[in-house]
Design an enzyme around this catalytic site. Structure first.
Site, PDB file in Angstrom:
ATOM      1  N   HIS A  89       0.821  -1.260  -0.085  1.00 42.80           N
ATOM      2  CA  HIS A  89       0.039  -0.098  -0.074  1.00 42.80           C
ATOM      3  C   HIS A  89       0.800   1.064  -0.165  1.00 42.80           C
ATOM      4  O   HIS A  89       2.040   1.190   0.470  1.00 42.80           O
ATOM      5  CB  HIS A  89      -0.904   0.207   1.252  1.00 42.80           C
TER       6      HIS A  89
ATOM      7  N   HIS B  32       0.831   5.288   1.090  1.00 38.36           N
ATOM      8  CA  HIS B  32       0.075   6.364   1.818  1.00 38.36           C
ATOM      9  C   HIS B  32       0.079   7.663   1.037  1.00 38.36           C
ATOM     10  O   HIS B  32       1.056   8.078   0.542  1.00 38.36           O
ATOM     11  CB  HIS B  32       0.730   6.793   3.245  1.00 38.36           C
TER      12      HIS B  32
HETATM   13  P1  5GP Z   1       1.889   0.768   7.375  1.00 38.31           P
HETATM   14  O1  5GP Z   1       2.374   1.233   8.696  1.00 38.31           O
HETATM   15  O2  5GP Z   1       1.828  -0.748   7.086  1.00 38.31           O
HETATM   16  O3  5GP Z   1       2.489   1.301   6.224  1.00 38.31           O
HETATM   17  O4  5GP Z   1       0.499   1.439   7.269  1.00 38.31           O
HETATM   18  C1  5GP Z   1      -0.664   0.763   7.593  1.00 38.31           C
HETATM   19  C2  5GP Z   1      -1.645   1.591   7.742  1.00 38.31           C
HETATM   20  O5  5GP Z   1      -3.039   1.071   7.603  1.00 38.31           O
HETATM   21  C3  5GP Z   1      -1.898   2.588   8.875  1.00 38.31           C
HETATM   22  O6  5GP Z   1      -1.729   3.656   8.627  1.00 38.31           O
HETATM   23  C4  5GP Z   1      -3.278   2.085   9.686  1.00 38.31           C
HETATM   24  O7  5GP Z   1      -3.836   3.520  10.052  1.00 38.31           O
HETATM   25  C5  5GP Z   1      -4.157   1.477   8.521  1.00 38.31           C
HETATM   26  N1  5GP Z   1      -4.844   0.687   8.792  1.00 38.31           N
HETATM   27  C6  5GP Z   1      -4.878  -0.572   9.557  1.00 38.31           C
HETATM   28  N2  5GP Z   1      -5.853  -1.073   9.405  1.00 38.31           N
HETATM   29  C7  5GP Z   1      -6.947  -0.436   8.898  1.00 38.31           C
HETATM   30  C8  5GP Z   1      -8.298  -0.582   8.529  1.00 38.31           C
HETATM   31  O8  5GP Z   1      -8.884  -1.867   8.990  1.00 38.31           O
HETATM   32  N3  5GP Z   1      -8.789   0.148   7.603  1.00 38.31           N
HETATM   33  C9  5GP Z   1      -8.193   1.287   7.189  1.00 38.31           C
HETATM   34  N4  5GP Z   1      -8.995   2.083   6.617  1.00 38.31           N
HETATM   35  N5  5GP Z   1      -6.947   1.387   7.492  1.00 38.31           N
HETATM   36  C10 5GP Z   1      -6.054   0.556   8.246  1.00 38.31           C
END
Ligand code: 5GP
Ligand code: ZN
Length: 117
Positions: free
Chosen positions: A101, A103
Protein backbone atom coordinates in the site's frame (compact mmCIF):
# COMPACT_ATOMS: atom_id res chain seq x y z
CA UNK A 1 -4.44 -14.29 2.52
CA UNK A 2 -6.95 -15.43 5.13
CA UNK A 3 -6.22 -13.06 8.01
CA UNK A 4 -4.78 -10.04 6.17
CA UNK A 5 -6.85 -6.97 7.11
CA UNK A 6 -6.58 -5.41 3.64
CA UNK A 7 -7.57 -8.70 1.97
CA UNK A 8 -10.59 -8.82 4.31
CA UNK A 9 -11.53 -5.28 3.29
CA UNK A 10 -11.09 -6.16 -0.39
CA UNK A 11 -13.27 -9.27 0.01
CA UNK A 12 -15.95 -7.10 1.64
CA UNK A 13 -15.73 -8.94 4.98
CA UNK A 14 -14.68 -5.77 6.83
CA UNK A 15 -15.70 -2.21 5.91
CA UNK A 16 -12.75 -0.07 4.76
CA UNK A 17 -13.43 2.36 7.58
CA UNK A 18 -14.18 5.91 6.55
CA UNK A 19 -14.86 5.21 2.90
CA UNK A 20 -13.61 4.07 -0.47
CA UNK A 21 -12.33 6.79 -2.76
CA UNK A 22 -11.93 5.04 -6.09
CA UNK A 23 -10.53 1.98 -7.81
CA UNK A 24 -8.77 0.82 -10.95
CA UNK A 25 -8.40 -2.70 -12.36
CA UNK A 26 -5.71 -3.71 -9.87
CA UNK A 27 -5.78 -1.06 -7.13
CA UNK A 28 -8.22 0.51 -4.71
CA UNK A 29 -8.04 3.69 -2.62
CA UNK A 30 -9.74 4.17 0.75
CA UNK A 31 -9.29 6.49 3.72
CA UNK A 32 -6.83 5.45 6.42
CA UNK A 33 -8.57 4.49 9.67
CA UNK A 34 -5.96 6.41 11.69
CA UNK A 35 -5.11 9.43 9.51
CA UNK A 36 -2.02 11.62 9.89
CA UNK A 37 -4.03 14.42 8.21
CA UNK A 38 -7.61 14.79 7.07
CA UNK A 39 -7.94 12.95 3.76
CA UNK A 40 -4.99 10.60 4.40
CA UNK A 41 -5.74 7.65 2.18
CA UNK A 42 -4.20 4.36 1.13
CA UNK A 43 -3.72 3.02 -2.36
CA UNK A 44 -3.81 -0.76 -1.98
CA UNK A 45 -3.17 -3.53 -4.50
CA UNK A 46 -6.17 -5.80 -5.00
CA UNK A 47 -3.88 -8.82 -5.02
CA UNK A 48 -2.00 -9.72 -1.86
CA UNK A 49 1.55 -8.55 -2.62
CA UNK A 50 3.57 -8.10 0.55
CA UNK A 51 5.90 -5.34 -0.62
CA UNK A 52 6.70 -3.32 -3.73
CA UNK A 53 9.23 -6.01 -4.64
CA UNK A 54 6.34 -8.39 -5.34
CA UNK A 55 4.46 -6.01 -7.64
CA UNK A 56 4.70 -7.10 -11.29
CA UNK A 57 6.49 -4.43 -13.32
CA UNK A 58 3.64 -4.58 -15.83
CA UNK A 59 1.33 -2.97 -13.25
CA UNK A 60 3.67 0.00 -12.80
CA UNK A 61 2.01 2.24 -15.34
CA UNK A 62 -1.48 1.58 -13.98
CA UNK A 63 -0.20 2.21 -10.45
CA UNK A 64 1.37 5.55 -11.35
CA UNK A 65 -1.75 6.65 -13.22
CA UNK A 66 -3.92 5.68 -10.23
CA UNK A 67 -1.62 7.35 -7.67
CA UNK A 68 -1.80 10.57 -9.69
CA UNK A 69 -5.58 10.35 -10.05
CA UNK A 70 -6.15 9.74 -6.33
CA UNK A 71 -3.66 12.45 -5.32
CA UNK A 72 -5.43 15.03 -7.50
CA UNK A 73 -8.81 13.96 -6.14
CA UNK A 74 -7.62 14.24 -2.54
CA UNK A 75 -5.94 17.62 -3.16
CA UNK A 76 -9.19 18.91 -4.60
CA UNK A 77 -11.52 17.41 -2.00
CA UNK A 78 -9.47 18.42 1.04
CA UNK A 79 -8.36 21.74 -0.43
CA UNK A 80 -4.66 21.13 0.13
CA UNK A 81 -1.58 22.56 -1.54
CA UNK A 82 0.51 19.42 -1.64
CA UNK A 83 0.78 15.81 -0.60
CA UNK A 84 3.27 13.18 0.53
CA UNK A 85 3.38 9.66 -0.84
CA UNK A 86 4.86 7.25 1.72
CA UNK A 87 5.41 3.56 1.19
CA UNK A 88 6.91 1.16 3.74
CA UNK A 89 8.46 -2.22 2.97
CA UNK A 90 9.01 -4.86 5.66
CA UNK A 91 8.73 -4.44 9.44
CA UNK A 92 12.05 -2.65 9.89
CA UNK A 93 10.82 0.19 7.67
CA UNK A 94 7.67 0.62 9.76
CA UNK A 95 5.36 -1.52 7.63
CA UNK A 96 2.56 -2.75 9.91
CA UNK A 97 0.15 -4.22 7.37
CA UNK A 98 2.07 -6.70 5.20
CA UNK A 99 0.00 -5.99 2.09
CA UNK A 100 1.35 -3.51 -0.49
CA UNK A 101 0.00 0.00 0.00
CA UNK A 102 0.93 3.63 -0.57
CA UNK A 103 -0.02 6.40 1.85
CA UNK A 104 -1.20 9.64 0.24
CA UNK A 105 -1.13 12.37 2.88
CA UNK A 106 -2.61 15.77 2.02
CA UNK A 107 -0.54 18.78 3.07
CA UNK A 108 -1.31 22.42 3.65
CA UNK A 109 0.96 25.40 4.17
CA UNK A 110 2.28 25.75 7.74
CA UNK A 111 0.83 22.38 8.76
CA UNK A 112 3.79 20.24 9.84
CA UNK A 113 3.81 16.48 9.61
CA UNK A 114 5.74 14.36 12.08
CA UNK A 115 5.60 10.83 10.76
CA UNK A 116 5.94 8.09 13.35
CA UNK A 117 7.52 5.52 11.07
P1 5GP B 1 1.92 0.79 7.34
O1 5GP B 1 2.52 1.17 8.66
O2 5GP B 1 1.78 -0.70 7.19
O3 5GP B 1 2.60 1.45 6.18
O4 5GP B 1 0.48 1.42 7.35
C1 5GP B 1 -0.69 0.70 7.61
C2 5GP B 1 -1.83 1.70 7.64
O5 5GP B 1 -3.05 0.98 7.57
C3 5GP B 1 -1.89 2.53 8.93
O6 5GP B 1 -1.81 3.92 8.60
C4 5GP B 1 -3.23 2.16 9.55
O7 5GP B 1 -3.87 3.26 10.15
C5 5GP B 1 -4.00 1.62 8.37
N1 5GP B 1 -5.00 0.63 8.72
C6 5GP B 1 -4.81 -0.47 9.51
N2 5GP B 1 -5.95 -1.17 9.61
C7 5GP B 1 -6.88 -0.52 8.86
C8 5GP B 1 -8.26 -0.76 8.58
O8 5GP B 1 -8.89 -1.71 9.04
N3 5GP B 1 -8.89 0.13 7.76
C9 5GP B 1 -8.24 1.22 7.24
N4 5GP B 1 -8.95 2.04 6.46
N5 5GP B 1 -6.93 1.47 7.49
C10 5GP B 1 -6.27 0.62 8.29
ZN1 ZN C 1 -3.61 -9.01 1.92
Amino acid sequence: MEDCIFCKILRGEVPPGKGKISESDNFVAFLDINPEKEGHCLVVSKAHFETILDLPVGMGSELLTFLKEVSLKVMDKYECDGFNIVQNNFKSSGQVVPHLHFHIIPRKKDDPLNLKL
